[in-house]
Design an enzyme around this catalytic site. Sequence first.
Site, PDB file in Angstrom:
ATOM      1  N   ARG A 153       1.076  -1.309  -0.183  1.00  0.00           N
ATOM      2  CA  ARG A 153      -0.633  -0.181  -0.008  1.00  0.00           C
ATOM      3  C   ARG A 153       0.877   0.954  -0.257  1.00  0.00           C
ATOM      4  O   ARG A 153       0.678   2.460  -0.455  1.00  0.00           O
ATOM      5  CB  ARG A 153      -0.832  -0.200   1.319  1.00  0.00           C
ATOM      6  CG  ARG A 153      -0.986   0.157   2.833  1.00  0.00           C
ATOM      7  CD  ARG A 153      -1.265  -0.784   2.904  1.00  0.00           C
ATOM      8  NE  ARG A 153      -0.536  -2.059   2.957  1.00  0.00           N
ATOM      9  CZ  ARG A 153      -1.106  -3.204   3.027  1.00  0.00           C
ATOM     10  NH1 ARG A 153      -2.455  -2.640   2.871  1.00  0.00           N
ATOM     11  NH2 ARG A 153      -0.412  -4.499   2.941  1.00  0.00           N
ATOM     12  N   THR A 154       2.001   1.339   0.613  1.00  0.00           N
ATOM     13  CA  THR A 154       2.731   2.605   0.536  1.00  0.00           C
ATOM     14  C   THR A 154       2.730   2.377  -0.978  1.00  0.00           C
ATOM     15  O   THR A 154       3.076   4.044  -1.131  1.00  0.00           O
ATOM     16  CB  THR A 154       3.962   2.430   1.947  1.00  0.00           C
ATOM     17  OG1 THR A 154       3.673   1.955   2.675  1.00  0.00           O
ATOM     18  CG2 THR A 154       4.859   3.949   1.936  1.00  0.00           C
ATOM     19  N   LYS A 159      25.537  -4.071  -6.445  1.00  0.00           N
ATOM     20  CA  LYS A 159      26.242  -4.877  -7.464  1.00  0.00           C
ATOM     21  C   LYS A 159      27.392  -3.845  -6.243  1.00  0.00           C
ATOM     22  O   LYS A 159      28.691  -3.705  -7.221  1.00  0.00           O
ATOM     23  CB  LYS A 159      26.774  -4.090  -8.351  1.00  0.00           C
ATOM     24  CG  LYS A 159      25.779  -4.618  -9.108  1.00  0.00           C
ATOM     25  CD  LYS A 159      25.805  -3.758 -10.624  1.00  0.00           C
ATOM     26  CE  LYS A 159      25.067  -4.661 -11.799  1.00  0.00           C
ATOM     27  NZ  LYS A 159      24.773  -3.756 -12.916  1.00  0.00           N
ATOM     28  N   ARG A 217      12.127   3.903   1.003  1.00  0.00           N
ATOM     29  CA  ARG A 217      11.833   2.180   1.742  1.00  0.00           C
ATOM     30  C   ARG A 217      13.009   1.788   1.897  1.00  0.00           C
ATOM     31  O   ARG A 217      13.985   1.336   0.813  1.00  0.00           O
ATOM     32  CB  ARG A 217      10.794   1.458   1.436  1.00  0.00           C
ATOM     33  CG  ARG A 217      10.358   0.375   2.513  1.00  0.00           C
ATOM     34  CD  ARG A 217       9.220  -0.641   2.792  1.00  0.00           C
ATOM     35  NE  ARG A 217       8.412   0.613   3.011  1.00  0.00           N
ATOM     36  CZ  ARG A 217       7.194   0.239   3.524  1.00  0.00           C
ATOM     37  NH1 ARG A 217       7.072  -1.418   2.889  1.00  0.00           N
ATOM     38  NH2 ARG A 217       6.246   1.382   3.781  1.00  0.00           N
ATOM     39  N   HIS A 258       8.536   6.216  10.064  1.00  0.00           N
ATOM     40  CA  HIS A 258       7.828   6.269   9.046  1.00  0.00           C
ATOM     41  C   HIS A 258       6.703   7.117   8.731  1.00  0.00           C
ATOM     42  O   HIS A 258       5.215   7.332   9.127  1.00  0.00           O
ATOM     43  CB  HIS A 258       6.488   4.583   8.741  1.00  0.00           C
ATOM     44  CG  HIS A 258       6.074   4.242   7.991  1.00  0.00           C
ATOM     45  ND1 HIS A 258       5.352   5.162   6.603  1.00  0.00           N
ATOM     46  CD2 HIS A 258       5.660   3.646   7.403  1.00  0.00           C
ATOM     47  CE1 HIS A 258       5.234   4.682   5.504  1.00  0.00           C
ATOM     48  NE2 HIS A 258       5.194   3.134   5.864  1.00  0.00           N
TER      49      HIS A 258
HETATM   50  C1  NCD Z   1       3.558  -0.872   8.094  1.00  0.00           C
HETATM   51  C2  NCD Z   1       5.585  -1.222   7.636  1.00  0.00           C
HETATM   52  O1  NCD Z   1       5.902  -0.887   6.392  1.00  0.00           O
HETATM   53  O2  NCD Z   1       5.806  -0.106   8.242  1.00  0.00           O
HETATM   54  N1  NCD Z   1       2.868  -0.619   6.703  1.00  0.00           N
HETATM   55  C3  NCD Z   1       2.848  -0.378   6.164  1.00  0.00           C
HETATM   56  O3  NCD Z   1       3.894   0.553   5.507  1.00  0.00           O
HETATM   57  N2  NCD Z   1       1.363   0.416   6.094  1.00  0.00           N
HETATM   58  C4  NCD Z   1       3.657  -2.315   9.270  1.00  0.00           C
HETATM   59  C5  NCD Z   1       3.729  -3.367   8.983  1.00  0.00           C
HETATM   60  O4  NCD Z   1       4.345  -3.416   8.213  1.00  0.00           O
HETATM   61  O5  NCD Z   1       3.557  -4.127   9.736  1.00  0.00           O
END
Ligand code: NCD
Length: 337
Positions: free
Chosen positions: A57-58, A86, A107, A135
């Site tokens: 989703r992110t 690499k 990320r 986050h």
């Molecule tokens: C979370 C994350 O990646 O920190 N997910 C997200 O971005 N909605 C929570 C998780 O992975 O549990």
Amino acid sequence: MNILGSHILSVQQFDRANIESLFQVADTMRPYARREKMTTVLQGAILGSLFFEPSTRTRVSFGCAFNLLGGEVRETVGIESSSLTKGESLYDTARVLSGYSDLIVMRHPQPGSVAEFASASRVPVVNGGDGANEHPSQALLDLFTMQQEMAGKSRGIDNLRIAMVGDLKHGRTVHSLSQLLCLYRNISFVFVSPKALAMPEEIVDRLMAAGHTVVETEDLAVGIANVDIIYQTRIQEERFASKEEANQYRGRFRINQYAYSQFCQPSTVIMHPLPRDSRADANELDNDLNDNPNLAIFRQTDNGVLVRMAIFASILGVGKEVDRYARPISWKNVRKG
Ligand code: NCD
């Protein structure tokens, strides 16, 4: 602080005034997110989307948000398919990718890695999650959702009572969210976790130093009894040395309709950053809650698009220009809800 041209690396960059103006921009994004009309305000802009850790989703909502503003998205997914395997440094990757993009979302599994990358980038960088650290965009969309849920009950965020449940040691969402809530008045935090997965002490100290109440417990029934919001989380198995170690904690704190009706006040809102672990041995948020009107998890995910559109528009200085570039959509909108 105005976020024009800024990196978004931590919730600590925000104050109440800039959160409010960001959320005002997010509110104006609704007709675009619902495809009632479209805008070309970011036409010609390119988002570099670099996800070196699993994400659904992110990654997709950041991409959709940029597309909905009229921009294009270029993606790299997984360290193994990038030049980092690499031996390329984050510095070099940042110099290169920032030449191709106008804004970057990243990320990465290493805490601090996104800040390191940002310091070499020529364009603004948004932290999409750096290991167990932070986050920030998730915390903003969670706060936006909380405001919306509490407004329905004629309440605000000041004096909120919230239970955060699960893996509070490794969960970057709860690290960011609790610190963002610090900006409000008189928050009661109840942290429900196994002792070994407790909220890091420096965060607890920071919340208490800001005048909030913190209670830590291993008793779920007690923890969720007197709160406005339950924020459930997944055991972050990818942060443990072994799967066996993580398995000790999976399924320890389950919330289902029975627990909800037995222990919670009837208006308690249920949130989760998702993904919820729905495997039988975990099942931290049961499917039997899906029809509970206080389950806000899919309102959170929908709001994620609005808040991420607002972040992009504000960083690129078009927060107030979106409607000026609006157009009707040319297809039949068959969306239900
Ligand atoms: C979370 C994350 O990646 O920190 N997910 C997200 O971005 N909605 C929570 C998780 O992975 O549990």
